[in-house]
Design a protein around this motif. Structure first.
Motif, mmCIF file in Angstrom:
data_model
loop_
_atom_site.group_PDB
_atom_site.id
_atom_site.type_symbol
_atom_site.label_atom_id
_atom_site.label_comp_id
_atom_site.label_asym_id
_atom_site.label_seq_id
_atom_site.Cartn_x
_atom_site.Cartn_y
_atom_site.Cartn_z
ATOM 1 N N ILE A 48 0.843 -1.206 0.000
ATOM 2 C CA ILE A 48 0.000 0.000 0.000
ATOM 3 C C ILE A 48 0.871 1.246 0.000
ATOM 4 O O ILE A 48 0.592 2.220 -0.716
ATOM 5 N N GLN A 49 1.953 1.234 0.769
ATOM 6 C CA GLN A 49 2.841 2.408 0.806
ATOM 7 C C GLN A 49 3.473 2.650 -0.557
ATOM 8 O O GLN A 49 3.624 3.793 -0.986
ATOM 9 N N ARG A 52 0.856 4.369 -2.614
ATOM 10 C CA ARG A 52 0.666 5.751 -2.166
ATOM 11 C C ARG A 52 1.862 6.629 -2.538
ATOM 12 O O ARG A 52 1.693 7.783 -2.928
ATOM 13 N N ASP A 53 3.069 6.079 -2.429
ATOM 14 C CA ASP A 53 4.264 6.842 -2.820
ATOM 15 C C ASP A 53 4.198 7.233 -4.291
ATOM 16 O O ASP A 53 4.502 8.370 -4.657
ATOM 17 N N ALA A 55 1.412 7.478 -6.136
ATOM 18 C CA ALA A 55 0.294 8.395 -6.346
ATOM 19 C C ALA A 55 0.603 9.817 -5.873
ATOM 20 O O ALA A 55 0.162 10.784 -6.490
ATOM 21 N N TRP A 56 1.359 9.938 -4.804
ATOM 22 C CA TRP A 56 1.673 11.262 -4.266
ATOM 23 C C TRP A 56 2.920 11.874 -4.899
ATOM 24 O O TRP A 56 3.292 12.999 -4.573
ATOM 25 N N VAL A 66 4.406 11.861 2.053
ATOM 26 C CA VAL A 66 3.142 11.182 1.785
ATOM 27 C C VAL A 66 2.374 11.085 3.099
ATOM 28 O O VAL A 66 2.865 10.487 4.058
ATOM 29 N N PRO A 69 -2.537 7.081 5.626
ATOM 30 C CA PRO A 69 -3.945 6.851 5.271
ATOM 31 C C PRO A 69 -4.873 7.400 6.353
ATOM 32 O O PRO A 69 -4.508 7.451 7.535
ATOM 33 N N ILE A 77 -8.176 0.549 4.717
ATOM 34 C CA ILE A 77 -7.139 1.211 3.912
ATOM 35 C C ILE A 77 -7.110 0.602 2.515
ATOM 36 O O ILE A 77 -7.053 1.319 1.509
ATOM 37 N N GLU A 81 -7.910 2.374 -1.084
ATOM 38 C CA GLU A 81 -6.955 2.369 -2.196
ATOM 39 C C GLU A 81 -7.599 1.819 -3.464
ATOM 40 O O GLU A 81 -7.323 2.295 -4.559
ATOM 41 N N HIS A 84 -9.440 4.732 -4.792
ATOM 42 C CA HIS A 84 -8.575 5.742 -5.406
ATOM 43 C C HIS A 84 -7.986 5.258 -6.726
ATOM 44 O O HIS A 84 -7.851 6.033 -7.663
ATOM 45 N N GLU A 85 -7.598 4.014 -6.792
ATOM 46 C CA GLU A 85 -6.886 3.504 -7.965
ATOM 47 C C GLU A 85 -7.791 3.129 -9.131
ATOM 48 O O GLU A 85 -7.420 3.305 -10.279
#
Length: 140
Positions: A48-49, A52-53, A55-56, A66, A69, A77, A81, A84-85
């Motif tokens: 997940i990180q 997120r890395d 995406a941000w 970042v 969550p 979480i 995601e 979001h994805e």
């Protein structure tokens, strides 16, 4: 999957149906879900990180911070995601339904309840006509 009733006569991949796509972000969220459900919480967190890395923008600029969550429960979480994805790719409903989290997720995020039976899609009439043992889902 291509609907055999709609595929054009020359069996071309690029007929009148949309082209199926698979995004790496969606695959990675699925990987995180599998890790979490198999007991590998650390692996799920790392996956997940990574998502997120990306995406941000941290992969392009390591100085980007970042934010963590919003949720603390790992399954929530993961569901966020997915949202979001792949939200615009018409598979979020199916992912939420598959995980058994559709009704609680919609209730928590949007404050309304899905009526009984409406968390299932209707079975196509052509499928029921082909297989008389099929029974239409309630409410349709």
């Amino acid at each position: 999957w291509r609907d055999p009733l709609v595929v054009n006569g020359n069996d071309s991949l690029f007929g009148d149906q949309g082209v199926p796509m698979l995004r790496l972000g969606g695959v990675l969220v699925s990987k995180a879900e599998a890790q979490f459900k198999s007991g590998d919480v650390a692996g799920a967190t790392a996956t997940i990180q990574m998502i997120r890395d990306r995406a941000w923008g941290k992969l392009e600029n390591p100085s980007v911070v970042v934010p963590p969550p919003v949720e603390t429960d790992m399954m929530k979480i993961i569901l966020d995601e997915y949202r979001h994805e792949i939200n615009g790719e018409m598979s979020l409903f199916f992912d939420l339904r598959r995980t058994g989290e559709l009704i609680p997720y919609i209730q928590a995020k949007h404050g309304f309840t899905i009526p009984s039976g409406r968390d299932l899609m209707p079975i196509p009439a052509t499928a029921i006509a082909t297989n008389p043992t099929l029974v239409q889902n309630p409410g349709y």
